[in-house]
Design an enzyme around this catalytic site. Structure first.
Site, PDB file in Angstrom:
ATOM      1  N   GLY A   8       0.831  -1.215   0.000  1.00  0.00           N
ATOM      2  CA  GLY A   8       0.000   0.000   0.000  1.00  0.00           C
ATOM      3  C   GLY A   8       0.857   1.254   0.000  1.00  0.00           C
ATOM      4  O   GLY A   8       0.472   2.290   0.537  1.00  0.00           O
ATOM      5  N   GLY A  11      -0.432   4.851  -1.008  1.00  0.00           N
ATOM      6  CA  GLY A  11      -1.540   5.481  -0.277  1.00  0.00           C
ATOM      7  C   GLY A  11      -1.091   6.642   0.605  1.00  0.00           C
ATOM      8  O   GLY A  11       0.061   7.085   0.540  1.00  0.00           O
ATOM      9  N   GLN A  12      -2.039   7.140   1.424  1.00  0.00           N
ATOM     10  CA  GLN A  12      -1.773   8.353   2.213  1.00  0.00           C
ATOM     11  C   GLN A  12      -0.614   8.141   3.199  1.00  0.00           C
ATOM     12  O   GLN A  12       0.307   8.947   3.261  1.00  0.00           O
ATOM     13  CB  GLN A  12      -3.036   8.773   2.979  1.00  0.00           C
ATOM     14  CG  GLN A  12      -2.884  10.132   3.660  1.00  0.00           C
ATOM     15  CD  GLN A  12      -3.939  10.416   4.726  1.00  0.00           C
ATOM     16  OE1 GLN A  12      -4.639   9.506   5.186  1.00  0.00           O
ATOM     17  NE2 GLN A  12      -4.036  11.658   5.141  1.00  0.00           N
ATOM     18  N   ASP A  34       2.559  -1.791  -4.277  1.00  0.00           N
ATOM     19  CA  ASP A  34       1.160  -1.367  -4.252  1.00  0.00           C
ATOM     20  C   ASP A  34       0.437  -2.196  -5.298  1.00  0.00           C
ATOM     21  O   ASP A  34       1.068  -2.701  -6.242  1.00  0.00           O
ATOM     22  CB  ASP A  34       1.071   0.131  -4.594  1.00  0.00           C
ATOM     23  CG  ASP A  34      -0.267   0.746  -4.205  1.00  0.00           C
ATOM     24  OD1 ASP A  34      -0.327   1.444  -3.181  1.00  0.00           O
ATOM     25  OD2 ASP A  34      -1.265   0.524  -4.937  1.00  0.00           O
ATOM     26  N   ARG A  36      -1.433  -1.078  -7.473  1.00  0.00           N
ATOM     27  CA  ARG A  36      -1.419  -0.327  -8.738  1.00  0.00           C
ATOM     28  C   ARG A  36      -0.009  -0.311  -9.337  1.00  0.00           C
ATOM     29  O   ARG A  36       0.977  -0.503  -8.621  1.00  0.00           O
ATOM     30  CB  ARG A  36      -1.888   1.107  -8.491  1.00  0.00           C
ATOM     31  CG  ARG A  36      -3.357   1.173  -8.071  1.00  0.00           C
ATOM     32  CD  ARG A  36      -3.707   2.545  -7.535  1.00  0.00           C
ATOM     33  NE  ARG A  36      -2.983   2.821  -6.296  1.00  0.00           N
ATOM     34  CZ  ARG A  36      -2.645   4.032  -5.866  1.00  0.00           C
ATOM     35  NH1 ARG A  36      -2.940   5.095  -6.573  1.00  0.00           N
ATOM     36  NH2 ARG A  36      -2.000   4.188  -4.720  1.00  0.00           N
ATOM     37  N   TYR A 140     -15.253  -1.489   8.507  1.00  0.00           N
ATOM     38  CA  TYR A 140     -13.842  -1.123   8.702  1.00  0.00           C
ATOM     39  C   TYR A 140     -13.427  -1.416  10.152  1.00  0.00           C
ATOM     40  O   TYR A 140     -12.379  -2.028  10.399  1.00  0.00           O
ATOM     41  CB  TYR A 140     -13.688   0.359   8.372  1.00  0.00           C
ATOM     42  CG  TYR A 140     -12.314   0.950   8.557  1.00  0.00           C
ATOM     43  CD1 TYR A 140     -11.226   0.500   7.831  1.00  0.00           C
ATOM     44  CD2 TYR A 140     -12.120   2.012   9.449  1.00  0.00           C
ATOM     45  CE1 TYR A 140      -9.970   1.077   7.981  1.00  0.00           C
ATOM     46  CE2 TYR A 140     -10.874   2.607   9.599  1.00  0.00           C
ATOM     47  CZ  TYR A 140      -9.803   2.133   8.863  1.00  0.00           C
ATOM     48  OH  TYR A 140      -8.568   2.704   9.007  1.00  0.00           O
ATOM     49  N   LYS A 144     -10.677  -3.973  11.754  1.00  0.00           N
ATOM     50  CA  LYS A 144      -9.558  -3.476  12.574  1.00  0.00           C
ATOM     51  C   LYS A 144      -9.460  -4.249  13.892  1.00  0.00           C
ATOM     52  O   LYS A 144      -8.369  -4.611  14.335  1.00  0.00           O
ATOM     53  CB  LYS A 144      -9.691  -1.966  12.814  1.00  0.00           C
ATOM     54  CG  LYS A 144      -9.384  -1.134  11.578  1.00  0.00           C
ATOM     55  CD  LYS A 144      -7.929  -1.340  11.123  1.00  0.00           C
ATOM     56  CE  LYS A 144      -7.616  -0.763   9.787  1.00  0.00           C
ATOM     57  NZ  LYS A 144      -6.263  -1.062   9.316  1.00  0.00           N
TER      58      LYS A 144
HETATM   59  C1  AKB Z   1     -10.929   6.786   8.359  1.00  0.00           C
HETATM   60  O1  AKB Z   1     -11.484   7.892   8.504  1.00  0.00           O
HETATM   61  O2  AKB Z   1     -11.489   5.774   7.938  1.00  0.00           O
HETATM   62  C2  AKB Z   1      -9.483   6.683   8.775  1.00  0.00           C
HETATM   63  C3  AKB Z   1      -9.332   6.187  10.175  1.00  0.00           C
HETATM   64  C4  AKB Z   1      -9.706   7.041  11.314  1.00  0.00           C
HETATM   65  O3  AKB Z   1      -8.912   5.082  10.375  1.00  0.00           O
HETATM   66  N1  AKB Z   1      -8.825   7.944   8.635  1.00  0.00           N
END
Ligand code: AKB
Length: 323
Positions: A8, A11-12, A34, A36, A140, A144
């Site tokens: 990755g 990415g940011q 990555d 890509r 998400y 995590k």
């Molecule tokens: C998001 O907003 O999904 C991320 C995070 C807080 O993990 N920046």
């Protein structure tokens, strides 16, 4: 000798972490990857295309390069994950388990970021303790929490030195974030410079936990360089720096762009995600166990964002004029 593989990397976090790793450990020992093609994201150093969902390809690259450390950053962020939860589950979970399995087989160390999203509405909001109830309500967040547990499992079962940080929202000017709930805190700077106005997808008083990217990159390096024996919470350390609302960020931006105007059109998905997260993480364990300290307060961050974005704009203008 250390040999580092980054997933990755376009990415940011990956863009800035890779640059820092190249500076610190040298271009010959850092391989940026990555999903890509490198032509679309690589800036300098060794780079190649790698899909970490392909276990065989991942194993081949790790073995061929002789990686000792994997910084696994490839993931789908919170708002994008709600748009396609199954895709987020597949990428976030299968990518991580592949990395951990290859690390177990080859003896690599692993860094992977967790997030404030690993908490949910039942977690104490201010502050969220290091060890507390984790019942996230987003895909998400589910990936995590599961990722934190997977890292623990691979550490205790197979001895993988897997380390991680629960990041709040990250603010940076080099590469854009993509699909996060906290992305507004980056977009707002671009909008301030482009047209002096911004329509915010969150309510004006939505207080969120945030950190400037320079602090985040330093946190990753310091955690990975910390002596193993000093770490009790090896994975998923809470780290924090700043808490602000969109209205407070707009005030800080007006110091640099006095005409800046903001209005609010809350997006129901992003607002619900933001409301389900704590306002602040309690990072005292990170401070005690490996000496974590943030450096950037809100005015420092805002000043540095404008400095960085203006430098980027001037560079693009000079490049365009030279063509
Ligand atoms: C998001 O907003 O999904 C991320 C995070 C807080 O993990 N920046």
């Amino acid at each position: 000798m250390k040999r580092i593989l980054v997933t990755g990397a376009g990415g940011q976090i990956g863009t800035e972490l890779t640059a820092r790793l190249l500076d610190r450990y040298g271009p010959a020992v850092t391989l940026a990857t990555d999903v890509r093609e490198p032509a679309t994201w690589a800036r300098s150093g060794l780079a190649e295309q790698l899909d970490c969902l392909d276990l065989g390809a991942l194993r081949t690259v790790v073995t061929r390069f002789g990686a000792t450390d994997i910084f696994h950053l490839a993931a789908i962020l919170s708002a994008a994950a709600e748009a396609d939860p199954l895709r987020a589950y597949r990428i976030n979970m299968n990518g991580l388990v592949n990395v951990l399995q290859v690390a177990a087989d080859t003896g690599c160390r692993v860094f992977t970021p967790s997030s404030i999203a690993a908490f949910g509405p039942e977690t104490p909001r201010d502050p969220a303790p290091q060890s507390t109830l984790q019942r996230p309500t987003t895909m998400y967040g589910v990936t995590k929490v599961a990722g934190e547990l997977l890292c623990d499992y691979y550490h205790t079962r197979f001895g993988v030195d897997a380390r991680g940080l629960r990041f709040p929202g990250l603010v940076s000017y080099t590469a854009p974030p993509g699909g996060g709930t906290t992305d507004y805190a980056v977009e707002i700077f671009h909008a301030a410079l482009d047209r002096s106005r911004y329509t915010c997808p969150l309510k004006p008083d939505t207080r969120m936990d945030m950190m400037y990217m320079a602090d985040a990159i330093r946190a990753i390096i310091e955690l990975m360089e910390a002596p193993s024996a000093s770490l009790v919470h090896r994975n998923a350390f809470n780290v924090t720096a700043l808490q602000f609302t969109p209205a407070e960020l707009a005030d800080a931006i007006r110091v640099h762009v006095p005409a800046f105007a903001i209005d609010y059109e809350p997006d129901p998905v992003r607002q619900a995600i933001a409301d389900s997260w704590p306002e602040r993480l309690d990072d005292s364990e990170a401070r005690e166990q490996w000496g974590w300290r943030h450096e950037y307060e809100l005015p420092d961050m805002v000043a540095d964002m404008f400095r960085g974005l203006r430098t980027n704009l001037a560079r693009h203008a000079a490049g365009a004029a030279g063509r």
